[in-house]
Design a protein around this motif. Structure first.
Motif, PDB file in Angstrom:
ATOM      1  N   GLU A  50       0.827  -1.207   0.000  1.00  0.00           N
ATOM      2  CA  GLU A  50       0.000   0.000   0.000  1.00  0.00           C
ATOM      3  C   GLU A  50       0.865   1.261   0.000  1.00  0.00           C
ATOM      4  N   GLU A  75     -10.097   0.981  -9.573  1.00  0.00           N
ATOM      5  CA  GLU A  75     -11.014   0.995  -8.428  1.00  0.00           C
ATOM      6  C   GLU A  75     -12.400   0.502  -8.846  1.00  0.00           C
ATOM      7  N   ARG A  76     -12.884   0.995 -10.007  1.00  0.00           N
ATOM      8  CA  ARG A  76     -14.213   0.586 -10.489  1.00  0.00           C
ATOM      9  C   ARG A  76     -14.315  -0.918 -10.693  1.00  0.00           C
ATOM     10  N   THR A  77     -13.246  -1.516 -11.169  1.00  0.00           N
ATOM     11  CA  THR A  77     -13.262  -2.955 -11.429  1.00  0.00           C
ATOM     12  C   THR A  77     -12.873  -3.778 -10.209  1.00  0.00           C
ATOM     13  N   GLY A  78     -12.568  -3.110  -9.103  1.00  0.00           N
ATOM     14  CA  GLY A  78     -12.256  -3.824  -7.866  1.00  0.00           C
ATOM     15  C   GLY A  78     -10.859  -4.406  -7.804  1.00  0.00           C
ATOM     16  N   VAL A  80      -8.121  -2.462  -7.305  1.00  0.00           N
ATOM     17  CA  VAL A  80      -7.388  -1.613  -6.361  1.00  0.00           C
ATOM     18  C   VAL A  80      -8.393  -1.010  -5.398  1.00  0.00           C
ATOM     19  N   ARG A  81      -7.969  -0.824  -4.155  1.00  0.00           N
ATOM     20  CA  ARG A  81      -8.816  -0.130  -3.175  1.00  0.00           C
ATOM     21  C   ARG A  81      -8.043   1.061  -2.630  1.00  0.00           C
ATOM     22  N   ARG A  82      -8.814   2.048  -2.211  1.00  0.00           N
ATOM     23  CA  ARG A  82      -8.236   3.267  -1.631  1.00  0.00           C
ATOM     24  C   ARG A  82      -8.826   3.438  -0.232  1.00  0.00           C
ATOM     25  N   ARG A  83      -7.978   3.849   0.689  1.00  0.00           N
ATOM     26  CA  ARG A  83      -8.449   4.163   2.034  1.00  0.00           C
ATOM     27  C   ARG A  83      -7.735   5.429   2.495  1.00  0.00           C
ATOM     28  N   LEU A  94      -3.338   3.534  -1.591  1.00  0.00           N
ATOM     29  CA  LEU A  94      -3.835   2.586  -2.583  1.00  0.00           C
ATOM     30  C   LEU A  94      -3.200   1.223  -2.338  1.00  0.00           C
ATOM     31  N   THR A  97      -6.154  -5.344  -4.498  1.00  0.00           N
ATOM     32  CA  THR A  97      -7.119  -6.233  -3.846  1.00  0.00           C
ATOM     33  C   THR A  97      -6.784  -7.683  -4.204  1.00  0.00           C
ATOM     34  N   ASP A  99      -8.710  -9.619  -5.921  1.00  0.00           N
ATOM     35  CA  ASP A  99      -9.042  -9.732  -7.354  1.00  0.00           C
ATOM     36  C   ASP A  99      -7.921  -9.145  -8.210  1.00  0.00           C
TER      37      ASP A  99
END
Length: 150
Positions: A50, A75-78, A80-83, A94, A97, A99
């Motif tokens: 990250e 992000e839309r396709t899952g 990568v995730r953001r927090r 970032l 994920t 997936d």
């Protein structure tokens, strides 16, 4: 020190490799629905974990705006995730994920198969020498970049 003619031949050879890779990628077997460079972004996050968008841009030698454009579809396709960054709530972290890791693994396996097929008659030592040369070239080009940046 190499001559200007040799340097020009090297540039031409590198461009030919890049064009060849793009041509192969156009083939349905490797066709990507993601923006160019997205796999490099996924690979970096998978390998290093990250991190902030600015750090990713720095590591991939691109402008942060380029990374922003690449992150949105990931992000839309899952993949990568953001927090929020716990050290600075205005910034985000970032991460790839599960997936995204599976997608990256499948992508890398397809390319490894392709390269192994293309280099079937190469000796392992020749491939290792090329890897070493390319890594050295990358390091040296990154070092000279600071001399030409305004």
């Amino acid at each position: 020190m190499i001559t200007s003619a040799t340097a020009a031949e090297l540039v031409d050879a590198l461009r030919a490799v890049i064009r060849s890779g793009k041509a192969v990628q156009q083939h349905a077997y490797l066709h990507e629905q993601l923006p160019p460079g997205a796999v490099a972004l996924l690979s970096l996050l998978h390998r290093e974990g990250e991190q902030r968008l600015g750090r990713i841009a720095e590591r991939l030698d691109v402008d942060p705006s380029v990374i922003s454009r690449q992150v949105a579809p990931l992000e839309r396709t899952g993949l990568v995730r953001r927090r929020p960054d716990p050290d600075d709530g205005r910034a985000g972290l970032l991460a790839v994920t599960a997936d995204g890791a599976r997608y990256l693994c499948a992508h890398q396996e397809r390319w490894a198969e392709l390269v192994a097929t293309a280099l079937a008659d190469w000796a392992e030592d020749d491939a290792e020498a090329l890897i070493g040369g390319l890594r050295r070239l990358t390091t040296d080009i990154r070092a000279v970049r600071t001399l030409v940046t305004p």
